[in-house]
Scaffold this motif. Structure first.
Motif, PDB file in Angstrom:
ATOM      1  N   ARG A 109       0.827  -1.201   0.000  1.00  0.00           N
ATOM      2  CA  ARG A 109       0.000   0.000   0.000  1.00  0.00           C
ATOM      3  C   ARG A 109       0.870   1.264   0.000  1.00  0.00           C
ATOM      4  O   ARG A 109       1.780   1.399   0.814  1.00  0.00           O
ATOM      5  CB  ARG A 109      -0.918   0.001   1.214  1.00  0.00           C
ATOM      6  CG  ARG A 109      -1.876   1.178   1.210  1.00  0.00           C
ATOM      7  CD  ARG A 109      -2.811   1.188   2.388  1.00  0.00           C
ATOM      8  NE  ARG A 109      -3.848   0.186   2.296  1.00  0.00           N
ATOM      9  CZ  ARG A 109      -4.083  -0.736   3.227  1.00  0.00           C
ATOM     10  NH1 ARG A 109      -3.322  -0.802   4.297  1.00  0.00           N
ATOM     11  NH2 ARG A 109      -5.064  -1.594   3.092  1.00  0.00           N
ATOM     12  N   VAL A 110       0.538   2.167  -0.925  1.00  0.00           N
ATOM     13  CA  VAL A 110       1.288   3.423  -1.049  1.00  0.00           C
ATOM     14  C   VAL A 110       0.365   4.590  -0.697  1.00  0.00           C
ATOM     15  O   VAL A 110      -0.720   4.723  -1.275  1.00  0.00           O
ATOM     16  CB  VAL A 110       1.841   3.606  -2.481  1.00  0.00           C
ATOM     17  CG1 VAL A 110       2.696   4.874  -2.567  1.00  0.00           C
ATOM     18  CG2 VAL A 110       2.659   2.389  -2.915  1.00  0.00           C
ATOM     19  N   VAL A 122      -0.391   8.413  -0.976  1.00  0.00           N
ATOM     20  CA  VAL A 122      -0.040   9.535  -1.843  1.00  0.00           C
ATOM     21  C   VAL A 122      -0.578  10.812  -1.200  1.00  0.00           C
ATOM     22  O   VAL A 122      -1.776  11.092  -1.256  1.00  0.00           O
ATOM     23  CB  VAL A 122      -0.603   9.347  -3.274  1.00  0.00           C
ATOM     24  CG1 VAL A 122      -0.109  10.473  -4.182  1.00  0.00           C
ATOM     25  CG2 VAL A 122      -0.196   7.996  -3.844  1.00  0.00           C
ATOM     26  N   GLY A 157      -2.484  13.691  -3.249  1.00  0.00           N
ATOM     27  CA  GLY A 157      -2.781  12.793  -4.375  1.00  0.00           C
ATOM     28  C   GLY A 157      -3.931  13.242  -5.261  1.00  0.00           C
ATOM     29  O   GLY A 157      -4.178  12.627  -6.296  1.00  0.00           O
ATOM     30  N   SER A 204      -0.978   8.281  -8.894  1.00  0.00           N
ATOM     31  CA  SER A 204      -1.947   7.310  -8.353  1.00  0.00           C
ATOM     32  C   SER A 204      -2.383   6.335  -9.440  1.00  0.00           C
ATOM     33  O   SER A 204      -2.465   5.122  -9.207  1.00  0.00           O
ATOM     34  CB  SER A 204      -3.170   8.039  -7.794  1.00  0.00           C
ATOM     35  OG  SER A 204      -2.781   8.886  -6.735  1.00  0.00           O
ATOM     36  N   LEU A 238       0.455   3.869 -10.204  1.00  0.00           N
ATOM     37  CA  LEU A 238       0.659   2.923  -9.090  1.00  0.00           C
ATOM     38  C   LEU A 238      -0.407   1.838  -9.129  1.00  0.00           C
ATOM     39  O   LEU A 238      -0.108   0.643  -8.988  1.00  0.00           O
ATOM     40  CB  LEU A 238       0.586   3.650  -7.743  1.00  0.00           C
ATOM     41  CG  LEU A 238       1.774   4.515  -7.349  1.00  0.00           C
ATOM     42  CD1 LEU A 238       1.420   5.394  -6.144  1.00  0.00           C
ATOM     43  CD2 LEU A 238       3.009   3.655  -7.019  1.00  0.00           C
ATOM     44  N   ILE A 239      -1.645   2.250  -9.321  1.00  0.00           N
ATOM     45  CA  ILE A 239      -2.752   1.275  -9.332  1.00  0.00           C
ATOM     46  C   ILE A 239      -2.585   0.334 -10.522  1.00  0.00           C
ATOM     47  O   ILE A 239      -2.729  -0.890 -10.398  1.00  0.00           O
ATOM     48  CB  ILE A 239      -4.119   2.009  -9.368  1.00  0.00           C
ATOM     49  CG1 ILE A 239      -4.341   2.708  -8.021  1.00  0.00           C
ATOM     50  CG2 ILE A 239      -5.254   1.042  -9.678  1.00  0.00           C
ATOM     51  CD1 ILE A 239      -5.462   3.726  -8.009  1.00  0.00           C
ATOM     52  N   TYR A 255      -0.351  -1.730  -7.201  1.00  0.00           N
ATOM     53  CA  TYR A 255      -0.283  -1.267  -5.803  1.00  0.00           C
ATOM     54  C   TYR A 255      -1.657  -0.817  -5.324  1.00  0.00           C
ATOM     55  O   TYR A 255      -2.493  -0.382  -6.112  1.00  0.00           O
ATOM     56  CB  TYR A 255       0.702  -0.104  -5.666  1.00  0.00           C
ATOM     57  CG  TYR A 255       2.139  -0.520  -5.904  1.00  0.00           C
ATOM     58  CD1 TYR A 255       2.838  -1.237  -4.944  1.00  0.00           C
ATOM     59  CD2 TYR A 255       2.781  -0.231  -7.112  1.00  0.00           C
ATOM     60  CE1 TYR A 255       4.144  -1.646  -5.163  1.00  0.00           C
ATOM     61  CE2 TYR A 255       4.087  -0.632  -7.337  1.00  0.00           C
ATOM     62  CZ  TYR A 255       4.759  -1.352  -6.362  1.00  0.00           C
ATOM     63  OH  TYR A 255       6.051  -1.764  -6.591  1.00  0.00           O
ATOM     64  N   VAL A 277      -3.549   2.054  -3.254  1.00  0.00           N
ATOM     65  CA  VAL A 277      -3.235   3.468  -3.058  1.00  0.00           C
ATOM     66  C   VAL A 277      -4.208   4.077  -2.045  1.00  0.00           C
ATOM     67  O   VAL A 277      -5.402   3.777  -2.085  1.00  0.00           O
ATOM     68  CB  VAL A 277      -3.317   4.211  -4.414  1.00  0.00           C
ATOM     69  CG1 VAL A 277      -3.414   5.715  -4.229  1.00  0.00           C
ATOM     70  CG2 VAL A 277      -2.105   3.866  -5.286  1.00  0.00           C
TER      71      VAL A 277
END
Ligand code: UFG
Length: 355
Positions: free
Chosen positions: A4-5, A7, A10, A19, A22-23, A27, A29
């Motif tokens: 999990r990141v 942001v 974001g 975002s 990443l998704i 990941y 988010v």
């Protein structure tokens, strides 16, 4: 389970593009933003592009340390990318205390809480502004930082230092002094120094949403082309450059966003060679203001109303990146052409006009 990141910031221009990437890279988010400089347009766009209605959104201010603690209590965060900051150079000169308070306090809160919650990987959004007016071009990460010419630029330098010093102090996670922490852990950090991010997502669902009159070149160009502004002023045509206008390294925002994914992966997969690393994120190719204007006209088949105006105080003459380190260590390279990028910027402006 997916990592999990978090942001921070974001919902903004770069944060929303990051975002999405990443998704799309798998990941999870969590987006946190106080919406002080944007609305929910881009966050809604992120959900549409990714088809993910369930992305957690927390409206919060990182200057409120209690809110940051609540966030880290609620979510297990594997990495954080910190965008939440004020970013207008001129405004920072007029309101220095507002800039120092906001940009430094929010970042210190984040690091303090992350350290106290078992540690974290922290990616800081820095800027080529730390190089000032470089003596040699292109700039590498070893090029010296120069005294900042604005409080905004200074906050970028100070935040880099805060991250470096925190990494050094907390690297083992067992240092003896922990402010307000019962579960301390190590901080690892990467600072990405962006050159000039421009353009928008190819879907035209997210992009830059400047409030009021844009300071930056490309939004001013697109707003002039759509008729919101009468005329673009090109600030200075007597610089010591091939055509007399300033040169910059314009990096597509989607390419830039992808660099973040590579950097996060490097941190999460334990590939860092140092616990604090710095990378230039640019194309390595200089473009002058005039070249960019002409490329915009050509690719979008229109003619832009522009005129030459006096130099803008504080502008550097020329700066572009040597991106070799990011190419080699992050396995990342800018891929989109200037034409694709300028077409995407125009598509985004038209999308806004249609709304
Ligand atoms: N420019 C114009 N007309 C405009 C706007 C910009 O001619 O209406 C020119 C500028 O003079 C400059 C170039 O376009 O030569 C790029 O200007 P931007 O404002 O788009 O970008 P900067 O290079 O000035 O800004 C960048 C980052 C900032 C950072 C700043 C430090 O976007 O975050 O460098 O100087 F703080």
């Amino acid at each position: 389970m997916a990592k999990r990141v978090l942001v921070s910031g974001g919902a903004g221009y770069i944060g929303s593009h990051v975002s999405v990437e990443l998704i799309e890279a798998g990941y999870d988010v969590v987006v946190a933003d106080n919406l002080s400089n944007c609305d929910m347009t881009c966050f809604e766009g992120v959900k549409k592009i990714t088809g993910r209605e369930d992305i957690p959104f927390i409206k919060m201010d990182f200057c409120d340390i209690k809110a940051v603690e609540n966030l880290f209590d609620e979510f297990k965060i594997d990495a954080v990318i910190h965008f939440a900051a004020f970013k207008a150079v001129g405004e920072s000169v007029a309101e220095p205390i507002m800039y120092y308070k906001n940009n430094l306090e929010s970042f210190m809160n984040l690091i303090q809480v992350a350290h106290g919650h078992g540690g974290c990987n922290v990616l800081f959004s820095s800027s080529a502004t730390v190089y000032g007016e470089p003596d040699e071009l292109p700039v590498t990460e070893k090029s010296p930082r120069q005294s900042a010419t604005s409080p905004y630029g200074n906050t970028k330098q100070i935040c880099e230092d805060i991250l470096r010093d925190s990494v050094n102090a907390y690297v083992t996670g067992d240092s003896t002094v922990h402010i307000g922490s019962d579960r301390p852990g190590p901080i690892k950090g990467i600072a990405l120094r962006y050159f000039n991010p421009i353009g928008a997502h190819p879907s035209a669902l997210i992009g830059e949403l400047p409030r009021g009159v844009p300071n930056n070149l490309v939004p001013f160009i697109t707003q002039t082309a759509i008729g919101k502004r009468d005329c673009l002023n090109i600030f200075g045509n007597d610089y010591p450059t091939p055509d007399g206008t300033c040169q910059r390294d314009y990096i597509d925002v989607v390419d830039l966003a992808k660099a973040h994914v590579h950097a996060v992966r490097r941190m999460l997969e334990g590939k860092m060679e140092n616990d604090y690393e710095v990378f230039n994120v640019g194309t390595g190719k200089p473009l002058s203001v005039l070249e960019l204007v002409k490329a915009f006209e050509k690719v979008n088949g229109l003619s832009l109303n522009y005129k030459f105006a006096p130099r803008r105080p504080g502008d550097v003459v020329a700066i572009w990146a040597d991106p070799t380190l990011a190419n080699e260590k992050l396995g990342w390279k800018a891929e989109r052409t200037t034409e694709q990028t300028l077409a995407s910027a125009w598509a985004w402006e038209k999308h806004l006009a249609d709304k």
